[in-house]
Write a protein that holds these residues in place. Structure first.
Motif, mmCIF file in Angstrom:
data_model
loop_
_atom_site.group_PDB
_atom_site.id
_atom_site.type_symbol
_atom_site.label_atom_id
_atom_site.label_comp_id
_atom_site.label_asym_id
_atom_site.label_seq_id
_atom_site.Cartn_x
_atom_site.Cartn_y
_atom_site.Cartn_z
ATOM 1 N N ARG A 1 52.171 45.038 25.975
ATOM 2 C CA ARG A 1 50.831 46.005 25.713
ATOM 3 C C ARG A 1 50.237 45.897 24.158
ATOM 4 O O ARG A 1 49.450 46.583 23.791
ATOM 5 N N GLN B 1 38.041 48.480 33.659
ATOM 6 C CA GLN B 1 39.514 48.439 33.597
ATOM 7 C C GLN B 1 39.961 48.796 32.170
ATOM 8 O O GLN B 1 41.021 49.319 31.805
ATOM 9 N N ASN B 2 39.219 48.271 31.222
ATOM 10 C CA ASN B 2 39.520 48.760 29.911
ATOM 11 C C ASN B 2 38.123 49.040 29.035
ATOM 12 O O ASN B 2 37.449 48.399 28.640
ATOM 13 N N TYR C 1 53.092 42.987 33.770
ATOM 14 C CA TYR C 1 53.452 43.436 35.220
ATOM 15 C C TYR C 1 52.192 43.560 36.127
ATOM 16 O O TYR C 1 52.214 43.889 37.154
ATOM 17 N N CYS C 2 51.104 43.380 35.249
ATOM 18 C CA CYS C 2 49.715 43.647 36.141
ATOM 19 C C CYS C 2 48.757 42.562 36.901
ATOM 20 O O CYS C 2 48.830 41.458 36.149
ATOM 21 N N ASN D 1 43.313 41.493 28.793
ATOM 22 C CA ASN D 1 44.585 41.885 28.357
ATOM 23 C C ASN D 1 45.403 41.006 29.026
ATOM 24 O O ASN D 1 45.194 40.483 30.249
ATOM 25 N N CYS E 1 39.416 42.092 32.873
ATOM 26 C CA CYS E 1 40.065 42.610 31.817
ATOM 27 C C CYS E 1 40.560 41.406 31.026
ATOM 28 O O CYS E 1 40.920 40.367 31.428
ATOM 29 N N CYS F 1 48.963 42.264 30.059
ATOM 30 C CA CYS F 1 50.011 43.122 30.373
ATOM 31 C C CYS F 1 51.016 42.276 31.452
ATOM 32 O O CYS F 1 50.239 42.132 32.568
ATOM 33 N N VAL G 1 46.106 42.860 38.287
ATOM 34 C CA VAL G 1 44.654 43.374 38.613
ATOM 35 C C VAL G 1 43.909 42.379 37.730
ATOM 36 O O VAL G 1 42.829 41.721 38.132
ATOM 37 N N ARG G 2 44.460 42.104 36.313
ATOM 38 C CA ARG G 2 43.654 41.132 35.678
ATOM 39 C C ARG G 2 43.352 39.660 36.336
ATOM 40 O O ARG G 2 42.598 38.920 36.275
ATOM 41 N N HIS H 1 41.969 51.662 26.846
ATOM 42 C CA HIS H 1 43.191 50.790 26.202
ATOM 43 C C HIS H 1 43.298 51.243 24.948
ATOM 44 O O HIS H 1 42.422 51.335 24.071
HETATM 45 FE FE1 SF4 Z 1 44.437 44.876 32.009
HETATM 46 FE FE2 SF4 Z 1 45.094 47.305 32.342
HETATM 47 FE FE3 SF4 Z 1 45.970 45.266 33.898
HETATM 48 FE FE4 SF4 Z 1 46.777 45.733 31.213
HETATM 49 S S1 SF4 Z 1 47.052 46.975 32.904
HETATM 50 S S2 SF4 Z 1 46.181 43.665 32.253
HETATM 51 S S3 SF4 Z 1 44.931 46.439 30.275
HETATM 52 S S4 SF4 Z 1 43.923 45.972 33.711
#
Ligand code: SF4
Ligand code: SAM
Length: 432
Positions: free
Chosen positions: A262, A186-187, A148-149, A144, A142, A146, A151-152, A223
């Motif tokens: 976002r 993810q997107n 809070y995330c 992006n 990903c 974000c 995952v990226r 997204h």
């Molecule tokens: Fe990427 Fe989705 Fe995490 Fe945002 S919420 S950083 S778009 S994986």
């Protein structure tokens, strides 16, 4: 060799685990239900929220005695728990043989070939039957930010698979009986931006649409910033692409959205939804929401609640904010008390239960087409094109067939129906 895979988290993890199982079975290895009976135990992990991470640690600790019974057993941990440098994890869990980054199925296969390569079953391997509906990862990572995330941070930047590669995989799946594919990223609507020639998701959908005997195509997660008019047009035009889109909004107030990183406003999101509903009539929309983000006031929460009440999404996945180490939001004061976060979550869940019931009630006494996936507690179970779960009873074998059912009962999460056509053999293909 016997293997056991434990999976937690998103569809991507489930898809990775399924692919790992396919590869292991293709080499003659066999699955086992209990980790205690396995020679290789794989934990495919998720750390998107603290609650998921806690479950992973619990499961991992329970595996510690495994090697006392079976000294040859190997424990492999993959998924989002694993950081680029796994030294700290290795110190904390010395009994783990291998830590692999998310989706590294080949890393798992190398370990298995090294340890058990010459102990393959001599009989021809038969992979377990393919499901009717299958997930196909089309990109990883990903781009992006974000706030809070996590995952990226764990999955890295976007890497798309070439169109031909994906089409070939879909073709093979269809030959094995798969009738529906869900393209994962993810997107996913940013698909192809990193490829030469920059094919986009619309191009990919068109290419997959050509695969004979494939009936349905879905994709997730989208997204809002990457959902182009071209993609909406492809959903509208292509018969096999289902009217079902997962478009997380995360919050219904501009300030919260801004602090979440976002990069869209509530109004831009609203207008996007309007364009989709105009161009794809009857489209089912699902969204994700986080409640209790640092500094979220009662008014800001109410704005989210009102957006959901106004937009009436088919599905809302609501999550309580959980600070994740290494993310920008983790530096903010996590100032909403846990009980208040839970109250906000319950309030949205209650709202959504009413909305989903109303939406599903509109299908009562109408005929709907479902793709039957399997039998569950004596009833056939399948989904509508809009991804709604429908159950019906019949003695014939409906697995992998399209059934028309008359909806007789509708609840918020599923429906019951009566079969309209009684002979699955006489059932026609879609769109004919
Ligand atoms: Fe990427 Fe989705 Fe995490 Fe945002 S919420 S950083 S778009 S994986
Ligand atoms: N890429 C998608 C997007 O843009 O929304 C979703 C991917 S994210 C891994 C899946 C969902 O987990 C998010 O939509 C969000 O609602 C939730 N989530 C992510 N981080 C979270 C956190 N720190 N606390 C609570 N929920 C979180």
């Amino acid at each position: 060799m016997k293997y056991h895979i434990w999976t937690i988290g998103c569809q991507m993890n489930k898809a990775d685990s399924w692919h790992a199982a396919q590869e292991l079975e293709a080499q003659g290895h066999v699955p086992t239900k209990r980790a205690e009976d396995a020679d290789v135990v794989v934990l495919n992990t998720c750390v998107v929220r603290q609650s998921a991470e806690d479950k992973v640690y619990g499961r991992l600790s329970s595996l510690k005695p495994l090697k006392q019974h079976n000294p040859r057993a190997a424990i492999v941990v993959m998924g989002c728990l694993v950081e680029e440098d796994s030294a700290t994890l290795q110190q904390r869990f010395p009994f783990v043989d291998l830590f692999l980054p998310p989706s590294d199925v080949q890393g798992l296969m190398s370990l298995v070939t090294d340890k058990w390569g010459d102990e393959r079953s001599q009989t021809a391997a038969t992979a377990s039957p393919a499901p009717v509906s299958c997930h196909v990862p089309v990109m990883q990572g990903c781009n992006n930010f974000c706030t809070y995330c996590i995952v990226r941070l764990r999955r890295g930047r976007e890497r798309s698979r070439p169109v031909d590669d994906i089409v070939e995989e879909v073709r093979c799946l269809v030959e094995r009986g798969v009738r529906e594919v869900t393209l994962l990223g993810q997107n996913v609507d940013a698909y192809g931006h990193d490829l030469t020639g920059q094919p986009d998701l619309a191009d990919l959908l068109r290419a997959i649409h050509e695969v004979d005997d494939l009936w349905r195509i879905r994709f997730l997660t989208s997204h809002p910033n990457d959902m182009s008019d071209g993609i909406i047009e492809a959903v509208a035009e292509l018969d096999k692409v289902c009217e079902h889109i997962e478009l997380p909004v995360q919050a219904g107030h501009d300030l919260t959205l801004k602090r979440m990183g976002r990069r869209y406003t509530v109004d831009q999101y609203r207008r996007l939804v309007e364009r989709m509903r105009d161009r794809v009539p009857g489209v089912a929309l699902a969204t994700d929401v986080i409640v209790g983000f640092p500094g979220e006031t009662e008014d800001q929460f109410q704005a989210t609640y009102e957006l959901l009440a106004e937009q009436r999404f088919d599905v809302v996945h609501v999550a309580v904010y959980s600070p994740r180490p290494g993310t920008a939001a983790a530096r903010l004061d996590d100032d909403i008390p846990q009980l208040e976060k839970e109250r906000r979550r319950r309030s949205i869940e209650e709202l959504q239960r009413h909305i989903a019931t109303d939406i599903n009630h509109e299908l009562l006494d109408s005929i709907t087409e479902i793709l039957v996936e399997d039998k569950h507690k004596g009833k056939w179970r399948g989904r509508t094109r809009t991804h709604k779960l429908v159950f019906f009873e019949d003695d014939a074998d409906w697995r992998g067939k399209l059934a028309k059912v008359d909806v007789t009962w509708a609840g918020p999460w599923s429906m019951q129906g009566k079969l309209k056509v009684t002979d699955p053999a006489s059932e026609s293909l879609p769109f004919s």
